[in-house]
Design an enzyme around this catalytic site. Structure first.
Site, mmCIF file in Angstrom:
data_model
loop_
_atom_site.group_PDB
_atom_site.id
_atom_site.type_symbol
_atom_site.label_atom_id
_atom_site.label_comp_id
_atom_site.label_asym_id
_atom_site.label_seq_id
_atom_site.Cartn_x
_atom_site.Cartn_y
_atom_site.Cartn_z
ATOM 1 N N ALA A 107 0.845 -1.198 0.000
ATOM 2 C CA ALA A 107 0.000 0.000 0.000
ATOM 3 C C ALA A 107 0.874 1.239 0.000
ATOM 4 C CB ALA A 107 -0.895 0.000 1.240
ATOM 5 N N LYS B 32 18.072 8.456 16.866
ATOM 6 C CA LYS B 32 18.752 7.154 16.860
ATOM 7 C C LYS B 32 19.480 6.908 18.182
ATOM 8 C CE LYS B 32 19.405 7.585 11.863
ATOM 9 N NZ LYS B 32 20.332 8.180 10.870
#
Lengths: 433, 433
Positions: free
Chosen positions: A43, A202
């Site tokens: 999708a 991160k």
């Protein structure tokens, strides 16, 4: 063999890479996972002409993936906060496992997401969110599980590292940033990269999964590289240091240091040698000592490598017996390839040669002609002064890559020349590029 | 919480390290594993006075561990081929999982051992056998599972790398080998290390688990470093190369290259920068590109780190639900520590400072005295010629580690001096040692 069905949400850089690698390496991945990883649905707001979807159902509504009863694992590659969070929470409510590359989502909403996932009994995996293809989340969560981890520090934004690397040549920040944008390394709005926000996302995840503290992105200190000058970089070099944009998490008795900023590191330290868009994460554990993980921190297939590693982990956990989770040699026995080990005559290598030539006219020409006869190209050649005043002149040659059989023949020919003293010294060479 | 019971066979360097780390970090490891890892029995020909066994049953016969119905995981740390193989095969027959650090055993008898383990439905794990504490087996078997791995190459023998590193200073092989033996890096009989046999064991395992071919140690090519001279090392350096003792496995269409030999690698490549007893393994995958894993390849607790990671893997697989195998952030939620994130005033760092001093007598003394007042020690100082002939002299200072609060105060004091022009430039510095 049971299939594990994945639904890919998002066909951008990483989504396309994931689709391509899953398709190209399907058989190999099945041999490793112990089951087929089937793409059950894709999708994306926009389809991509360059991907061969075949008869895989495609939706423009990513929430179709969550609704699809065929889908076992929802792969969230749309990025951003709000819709991505809604998608992931909906997947969890539907009892689907989730794999994501979305560091911002995990750093900011991870505590809430993991809490919901724990209650629903599903996996939420995010290796691709940190340092791209480098399996560093796996290293800290599993490979170093014996350790009290005290320090995690890394070059975890390739754009910033590219800019600082180029600035060593005396170039200004703004000039290199422009080049990075032209090369596609930096976004039109480079704030996330150069201000350290991406690195802080991160670092937040690394600190939590390594040190074992809750995600607290909002408390991370962030300082960008726009203020770094080539002038200070040059001074740092003179002192034996290199300037890197590091994320640093450190456990101290009183708490955790969590900070992203330009940092001088000794040139002799391996992390100082990591240049360009590459990433590296250093992890200090009380048992293991200092370890480092290095590789591409971004890119379509590098990031896809981490996405798929997470999918394989889910597949191995849910589709195989616990004592067969990871095959002994990484592949199911029937998936091993019985490739022969080549004889040394059949290997390919570059070569360093040292030839003790007698000081006679035409020796060099004879050597060059022997190499040429055997199809061996010379990369560089050094003729040294004789050190021993014994009439022998060392000739040093570096060749291009050639089959060892050819090199053996050439060396035999050289050694049979009357103009060579003793054996030819040969050391193999590799460029690894 | 269910316990997983381990029996440790062998109390040498690695056995002792494993005992100590499992004991010291028991609570942390339980928080990661989702269950207690209990040492149920220890066996060794000789006991060690320095280990606090408490009421843990001790045997001088390692086969007692296999017989003990309490033991779930047999940890083979005795080394060697014959008895180790007998022990491991007996453990498998008794339905025990096996964790081993024995590279020779796996490289030579692995195919047979894995075949038996597959039939018995038990895990045989061997992370500690390759590159000590570096979780590189986990990287190739799991973290890079998406990839067709084409090349694995590494510095996988610390003794050899130490010797070649020292030889760069012009020293002869035999002299450095003697030093390595005195330092305890090399055995009295150094054959396994310097002839490349130990490296070939590890390479065989890496090639199989990365590339997916059966173990075929007997076909590996092995060439040692005794023939490398400082003379050739110096020539290689002039050509821009470094000589490393590498294990290289490469997939080619016709077969696998499997070879250990001295190798020139470009100095600019990260692997050329790995010095001393450290190890590094480079892995090239078709999706991820080039990655590298670096750290201590030997040592009691470094190797124990890998042994215990394997034990935790077994524990997570057998004692927890498949969807909860690895906790989201590496630790079970109740095992997370709610340590506060420290404010930047509370962090500790070294600092690079650039101060634009006005060319007046006594400025340097004033700067030094301000730093001293705030307890800041100077690591090095450079006073540069003024580049702009504007009467401002850049003073560059590198400090030792200090609390940022002190540095902020010192900078404020310096900036309030009449002898300083503009702001003090400050970049944090880290030595990571």
């Amino acid at each position: 063999m049971k299939d594990v069905n994945v639904g890919i949400c998002g066909l951008g850089t990483v989504g396309g890479g994931t689709f391509n690698v899953l398709t190209r390496n399907a058989a190999l991945i099945a041999g490793r996972a112990g089951c087929n990883i089937r793409i059950a649905r894709v999708a994306s707001r926009r389809n991509r002409d360059d991907l061969e979807l075949g008869d895989i159902p495609f939706s423009t509504d990513i929430f179709d993936v969550v609704q699809d009863p065929d889908v076992d694992v929802v792969v969230e590659l749309i990025g951003g906060y709000d819709t991505a969070k809604e998608l992931v929470m909906s997947a969890i409510r539907h009892g689907k496992h989730v794999v994501t590359a979305n560091k911002a989502l995990i750093a900011v909403h991870g505590n809430e997401i993991f809490d919901a996932a724990e209650k629903a009994g599903v996996v939420v995996a995010y290796e691709a969110g940190v340092a791209g293809g480098i399996p560093v989340i796996k290293a800290v969560r599993e490979g170093l599980a014996a350790n009290r981890i005290d320090t995690v520090a890394g070059i975890i934004n390739g754009t910033g590292n590219f800019i600082l690397t180029e600035m060593r040549a005396g170039r200004e920040f703004s000039e290199v940033l422009k080049e990075a944008q032209d090369l596609g390394y930096a976004e039109a709005d480079p704030t996330f990269d150069v201000e350290g926000i991406d690195a802080a996302h991160k670092l937040t995840i690394l600190a939590s999964s390594g040190i074992g503290v809750p995600l607290q992105f909002e408390k991370a200190y962030t300082e960008g590289i726009a203020g770094v000058t080539p002038y200070d970089i040059a001074h740092a070099e003179q002192l034996g240091y290199r300037v890197k944009h590091l994320g640093i998490a450190r456990r101290r008795e009183e708490g955790i240091e969590l900070r992203v900023h330009p940092t001088l590191v000794p040139k002799a330290h391996l992390i100082a040698q990591v240049d360009g868009v590459l990433n590296a994460v250093m992890v200090d554990g009380d048992a293991v000592g200092q370890t480092m993980y290095y590789g591409p921190g971004a890119g379509d297939e590098a990031t896809a490598s981490a996405v798929i590693a997470d999918i394989v982990d889910v597949a191995r956990a849910v589709a195989t017996a616990s004592d067969q989770r990871v095959p002994y040699l990484g592949f199911r026995p029937e998936a091993m390839e019985d490739l022969p080990v080549l004889s040394m005559e059949d290997i390919q290598s570059a070569y360093y040669l040292r030839i003790q030539a007698l000081d006679r006219p035409g020796v060099l020409a004879k050597i060059a002609s022997i190499l040429s006869e055997h199809g061996i190209n010379i990369e560089s050649i050094m003729q040294k002064e004789s050190e021993f005043k014994d009439g022998r002149i060392p000739v040093i040659i570096l060749t291009h890559t050639v089959q060892e059989r050819q090199m053996n023949l050439a060396i035999a020919d050289m050694e049979s020349l009357g103009d060579i003293d003793g054996k030819v010294i040969r050391i193999r060479a590799e460029n690894f590029n």
